[in-house]
Write a protein that holds these residues in place. Structure first.
Motif, PDB file in Angstrom:
ATOM      1  N   LEU A   8       0.829  -1.203   0.000  1.00 27.33           N
ATOM      2  CA  LEU A   8       0.000   0.000   0.000  1.00 27.33           C
ATOM      3  C   LEU A   8       0.864   1.255   0.000  1.00 27.33           C
ATOM      4  O   LEU A   8       0.560   2.237  -0.685  1.00 27.33           O
ATOM      5  CB  LEU A   8      -0.924   0.006   1.216  1.00 27.33           C
ATOM      6  N   ALA A   9       1.948   1.216   0.767  1.00 34.98           N
ATOM      7  CA  ALA A   9       2.840   2.375   0.802  1.00 34.98           C
ATOM      8  C   ALA A   9       3.423   2.648  -0.579  1.00 34.98           C
ATOM      9  O   ALA A   9       3.560   3.806  -1.001  1.00 34.98           O
ATOM     10  CB  ALA A   9       3.952   2.140   1.824  1.00 34.98           C
ATOM     11  N   THR A  10       3.761   1.583  -1.302  1.00 37.62           N
ATOM     12  CA  THR A  10       4.295   1.740  -2.658  1.00 37.62           C
ATOM     13  C   THR A  10       3.283   2.402  -3.574  1.00 37.62           C
ATOM     14  O   THR A  10       3.594   3.336  -4.320  1.00 37.62           O
ATOM     15  CB  THR A  10       4.702   0.369  -3.228  1.00 37.62           C
ATOM     16  N   LEU A  11       2.041   1.917  -3.519  1.00 36.26           N
ATOM     17  CA  LEU A  11       1.001   2.468  -4.386  1.00 36.26           C
ATOM     18  C   LEU A  11       0.644   3.898  -3.986  1.00 36.26           C
ATOM     19  O   LEU A  11       0.469   4.774  -4.849  1.00 36.26           O
ATOM     20  CB  LEU A  11      -0.245   1.578  -4.336  1.00 36.26           C
ATOM     21  N   ARG A  12       0.528   4.132  -2.702  1.00 33.78           N
ATOM     22  CA  ARG A  12       0.154   5.474  -2.256  1.00 33.78           C
ATOM     23  C   ARG A  12       1.204   6.517  -2.601  1.00 33.78           C
ATOM     24  O   ARG A  12       0.876   7.687  -2.841  1.00 33.78           O
ATOM     25  CB  ARG A  12      -0.101   5.443  -0.749  1.00 33.78           C
TER      26      ARG A  12
END
Length: 469
Positions: A252-256
């Motif tokens: 999620l951190a990567t996508l966000r």
């Protein structure tokens, strides 16, 4: 308030009520029993319709599960009144069918063009000559014929044509005309439809509704619930809490971190736009997407026809979907005309102030669940205030015509995507673009986001580019 605006929400609530639906179903079942009739499911197919091919592949499993009588009808033409841009619709349907086939482990080519017209004619006449055969015979034949048609296997189709008789051309034309008329008389207009006990179900997307109904009637041959395939995919009932495809904190951190742009084309008069709204906002928040709202005028206000049969089916189908998703729905006050224009007029100022989400959620719920007549100052004032906005300031925007430029720009951008109806969601990622039409395709956006994680480009900044292309 005019008498029409007073009675409209009450009539809509009655038509879309789950209680009304259940009462009509009980009446249909009583009539069936009184006439000692079997459970008859009518299916309407068109050979050049991708969703018809997907449906044909699932029907054998459906018949193995339920003790029903299947009646097959072939149709062959678009109704111009319900399909204003058949070429665009066909192109999108091929892409969407391929995506849906991957999801449900069905056959459909990843990339294909419209099937050859001569092949379509032969396939139609071949299937029409055999619709009276038992489903155990007809459905495997139909799968072979449509598979050869969609994959461009001309020799295989020619072999099938040589092995099995075709309905003569003049007879086929008469039968197709009769089938089209029968479809219209029953209140519908498109292929890949199933009709049972007074209700319509579209393709494999709405087949679970029919299956649940038949299960309740005790027609199942087995104890377990019907599934489209052996391993039903999750999230088919919408998102509940944290039921997202990607939930790992690191992913999620990567996508966000990418702040990917998600464009949401919607109409204040579209019930499906309303059903998508909350879930799109939640989806964007979960994945850190840059959500961009792009309102367009309703089809009828853009000169595109929406006949009564289509309006009625959409309303009743949206009611079923709303009940499944737990979204308030039914007390509807049609905003077409002045209501839409006033909602559009306020939007640029609301968006500039950073309050688009609260405004849209309140207005849409008012139109589709509270019977709010947004063509009046009093009702619009109440809704705007409920959304936490200042009516005294926004009221001045009702005189502005700036929204017309916005509406034109958004319509042109939507057309550039090859579509004209809403809701449409367009996601731009480092690995490509994903454009989906419909409130029941949010899973495709999540699939596109998951693809980003599996690509070396996932750490690169978003492509951006011309999002209107």
């Amino acid at each position: 308030m005019s008498p029409g605006k007073f009675f409209q929400p009450r009539l809509a609530a009655l038509l879309t009520s789950p209680r009304t639906r259940q009462s009509l179903r009980k009446l249909q079942e009583a009539k069936r029993k009184l006439g000692a009739q079997p459970h008859v499911v009518s299916v309407w197919l068109r050979v050049d319709d991708p969703y018809s091919y997907l449906l044909v592949q699932v029907l054998p499993r459906f018949l193995a599960h339920f003790d029903v009588t299947l009646r097959i009808h072939l149709i062959s033409s678009h109704d111009p009144a319900t399909t204003p841009a058949p070429g665009q619709l066909a192109a999108y349907a091929r892409q969407d069918a391929a995506r849906l086939a991957r999801r449900q482990a069905l056959d459909f080519p990843e990339s294909c063009t419209a099937p050859d017209a001569t092949d379509c004619d032969q396939a139609t006449r071949l299937l029409m000559a055999h619709t009276q055969q038992a489903p155990a015979t007809f459905l495997p034949m139909a799968k072979q014929v449509l598979g050869a048609l969609w994959r461009g296997y001309h020799k295989k189709l020619a072999t099938l044509v040589s092995r099995f008789p075709l309905m003569p051309g003049p007879q086929a034309l008469r039968q197709l005309a009769d089938n089209q008329q029968a479809l219209h008389q029953l209140g519908h207009y498109q292929p890949a439809m199933l009709h049972y006990g007074g209700e319509w179900y579209w393709g494999i997307d709405r087949l679970p509704y029919l299956a649940a109904r038949l299960q309740q009637l005790g027609t199942a041959r087995v104890a377990h619930d019907f599934a489209l395939n052996d391993t039903p995919l999750p999230f088919e009932s919408g998102h509940a809490g944290t039921d997202y495809l990607v939930s790992d904190p690191g992913d999620l951190a990567t996508l966000r971190a990418l702040h990917l742009p998600l464009e949401f084309y919607f109409s204040f008069r579209s019930p499906y736009s309303y059903l998508a709204l909350t879930r799109v906002i939640d989806l964007a928040e979960h994945y850190g997407l840059d959500l961009r709202f792009r309102p367009v005028l309703p089809m009828v206000m853009r000169g595109l026809p929406v006949p009564r049969d289509k309006r009625m089916y959409i309303l009743l189908d949206a009611a079923r979907e709303a009940e499944r998703l737990g979204i308030p729905f039914g007390h509807v006050c049609d905003p077409v005309g002045a209501g839409v224009e006033r909602c559009m007029a306020l939007f640029p100022a609301v968006q500039a102030a950073g309050h688009a989400e609260d405004y849209l959620l309140t207005i849409a719920r008012g139109i589709w669940a509270e019977g709010a007549d947004v063509s009046t100052d009093a009702v619009l004032h109440r809704l705007v205030t409920t959304a936490g906005l200042d009516w005294a300031t926004l009221n001045q925007e009702l005189k502005s015509t700036a929204w017309q430029t916005m509406a034109t720009t958004n319509r042109e951008a939507l057309n550039a995507l090859g579509l004209w109806g809403v809701p449409v969601l367009h996601l731009d990622t480092p690995t490509g673009r994903c454009t989906v039409w419909g409130q029941d395709r949010l899973w495709a956006l999540e699939d596109a986001l998951a693809d980003v994680l599996s690509s070396p480009a996932s750490t690169a900044p978003a492509g951006g580019g011309n999002l209107s292309a």
